[in-house]
Enzyme design. Structure first.
Site, mmCIF file in Angstrom:
data_model
loop_
_atom_site.group_PDB
_atom_site.id
_atom_site.type_symbol
_atom_site.label_atom_id
_atom_site.label_comp_id
_atom_site.label_asym_id
_atom_site.label_seq_id
_atom_site.Cartn_x
_atom_site.Cartn_y
_atom_site.Cartn_z
ATOM 1 N N SER A 139 113.610 63.659 72.403
ATOM 2 C CA SER A 139 111.926 63.634 72.941
ATOM 3 C C SER A 139 111.345 64.704 73.570
ATOM 4 C CB SER A 139 111.826 62.974 73.902
ATOM 5 O OG SER A 139 112.581 60.894 74.437
ATOM 6 N N SER A 173 118.691 64.642 78.915
ATOM 7 C CA SER A 173 119.780 64.068 80.989
ATOM 8 C C SER A 173 120.960 65.352 80.693
ATOM 9 C CB SER A 173 120.330 62.915 80.196
ATOM 10 O OG SER A 173 120.009 61.847 80.221
ATOM 11 N N GLU A 255 124.811 54.862 68.737
ATOM 12 C CA GLU A 255 124.413 54.844 70.766
ATOM 13 C C GLU A 255 124.098 53.242 70.697
ATOM 14 O OE1 GLU A 255 121.301 56.241 73.529
ATOM 15 O OE2 GLU A 255 121.096 55.998 71.838
ATOM 16 N N SER A 380 110.600 52.713 73.674
ATOM 17 C CA SER A 380 109.966 51.258 74.435
ATOM 18 C C SER A 380 110.036 50.129 73.919
ATOM 19 C CB SER A 380 108.322 51.980 74.952
ATOM 20 O OG SER A 380 108.391 52.028 74.138
#
Length: 400
Positions: A139, A173, A255, A380
């Site tokens: 991102s 992350s 994932e 999203s």
């Protein structure tokens, strides 16, 4: 597919439980059991725990060994049911949140599917030993759920043979603790959307070239970060230059495969704690709230069977998006229930006035605050619905 547990699985469960009970002691036991949003707390302890897991052969269960005549990557072989058995025992004993999740469950399967044998030999064994931690550079401020809009650029380093990466990533992350980052970058100048992208492997220890800035969330934790690359050197390209979009999409499918089942085991433990709180406070006598708790249980069972169903199908373009839509909304609603069942008491936390220590959130408060993001990060809900509409149902694209 047949997903029943057999005698081999029972023996595997006993071995896993015995190992965890013997090793999950002291600071490891004290660090375990954190809910959503606690992934970076106790970073040094969690890193040591990764090495403990690696020494026991518990990282990389089920990784393919590369084919006949090749050596495995340092991991223990395990069937799909045994992988779930391990996850169940890990969650049952509330072991620490995994610092090596991204390397084990995202990077490794991607290298096995798309990487060269040399890349697999170099990068997979350190992950299996718990020695190397990874983060994901996808991102960007202007390209979150819509990854095709990435602007981070990489140019050829004519002297060293790799690439020099310049740009910014966000919501990365565990970047402060990572040794490496896999980065989606634009290697073809002037390219647009899905074209001209490459999947690069970037060492994080490049002072002056890589800068990590933590992002503190309203939950009080800061496992997400901004990462700035200023001519950072990328040693490797996975899947070939210009093929980054295919590799990146393959990673996202991985994932949301087996790891979705593992995630649901943690969800079940969270739901159990919410139900126990509802019983303890008497909130369960409210018929509306009781119906919502039952619905959460039923939806979690549905998610499990859907995940099992999709594991037996190949190349379903809508499966990852359906899974993300299901669990994102479910977990967000669970966060709301976690505070509602506690009534007015949910507004205050376990503060020790005599200590003068900073105010800490309760487990329910942290779950509520963190799950506000579940329908946004990782793609999203709006983007997932577009993928299903366009790629599965064949509906016309939205005008741009």
């Amino acid at each position: 597919m047949d997903f029943s547990f057999g005698p081999d699985d029972a023996a595997f469960r006993a071995e896993a439980r015995s190992w965890l009970e013997a090793h999950l002691v002291g600071e490891y036991a004290a660090e375990g059991g954190d809910g959503a949003g606690g992934e970076r707390e106790g970073a040094a302890i969690r890193r040591a725990w990764e090495r403990e897991l690696g020494g026991g052969g518990w990282i990389g269960l089920g990784w393919e060994d590369g084919g006949a005549g090749t050596e495995p990557h340092g991991n223990r072989r395990a069937t799909l049911t045994q992988q779930v058995v391990w996850a169940e025992e890990y969650a049952r004993l509330r072991a620490p949140a995994r610092a090596g999740h991204i390397g084990e469950n995202l990077l490794a399967p991607t290298l096995i599917a798309y990487g060269s044998r040399e890349q697999q030999r170099r990068f997979l064994p350190p992950v299996a030993r718990g020695e190397t931690l990874w983060c994901q550079g996808y991102s960007e401020p202007g390209a979150g759920s819509d990854l095709a809009g990435v602007r981070t650029a990489a140019v050829r380093d004519t002297e060293r043979g790799g690439h020099r990466v310049t740009g910014q990533k966000i919501w990365t992350s565990l970047a402060r603790d990572a040794d490496w980052c896999f980065v989606l970058a634009r290697t073809e100048p002037g390219s647009r959307r899905h074209h001209g992208l490459s999947f690069l492997l970037v060492p994080m220890d490049q002072p002056g070239r890589v800068e990590v800035r933590p992002i503190r969330q309203m939950s009080g934790t800061s496992e997400f970060n901004e990462v700035f690359f200023d001519g950072a050197y990328a040693e490797e390209v996975v899947g070939g230059e210009g093929n980054g979009w295919s590799v990146a999409m393959g990673l996202l499918a991985l994932e949301r495969g087996v790891s979705t089942l593992v995630q649901q085991i943690g969800f079940a433990a969270e739901l159990d704690r919410v139900v126990k709180a509802a019983v303890a406070t008497g909130a369960v006598t409210d018929p509306v709230l009781r119906e919502r708790l039952v619905r959460q249980w039923a939806e979690l069972r549905t998610m499990r069977w859907n995940a099992l169903r999709t594991l037996g199908t190949e190349g379903d373009p809508g499966a990852p998006s359906v899974a993300k839509l299901l669990w994102g909304g479910w977990h967000k609603r669970l966060g709301e229930l976690a505070v509602e069942v506690r009534g007015a008491a949910a507004a205050v936390g376990p503060y020790d006035w005599s200590s003068g220590a900073p105010y800490e959130l309760s487990e329910a408060q942290r779950l509520f605050l963190f799950t506000r993001s579940d329908t946004i990060y990782g793609g999203s809900d709006e983007i997932q619905r577009n993928i299903i509409a366009e790629r599965v149902l064949g509906l016309p694209r939205e005008p741009r």
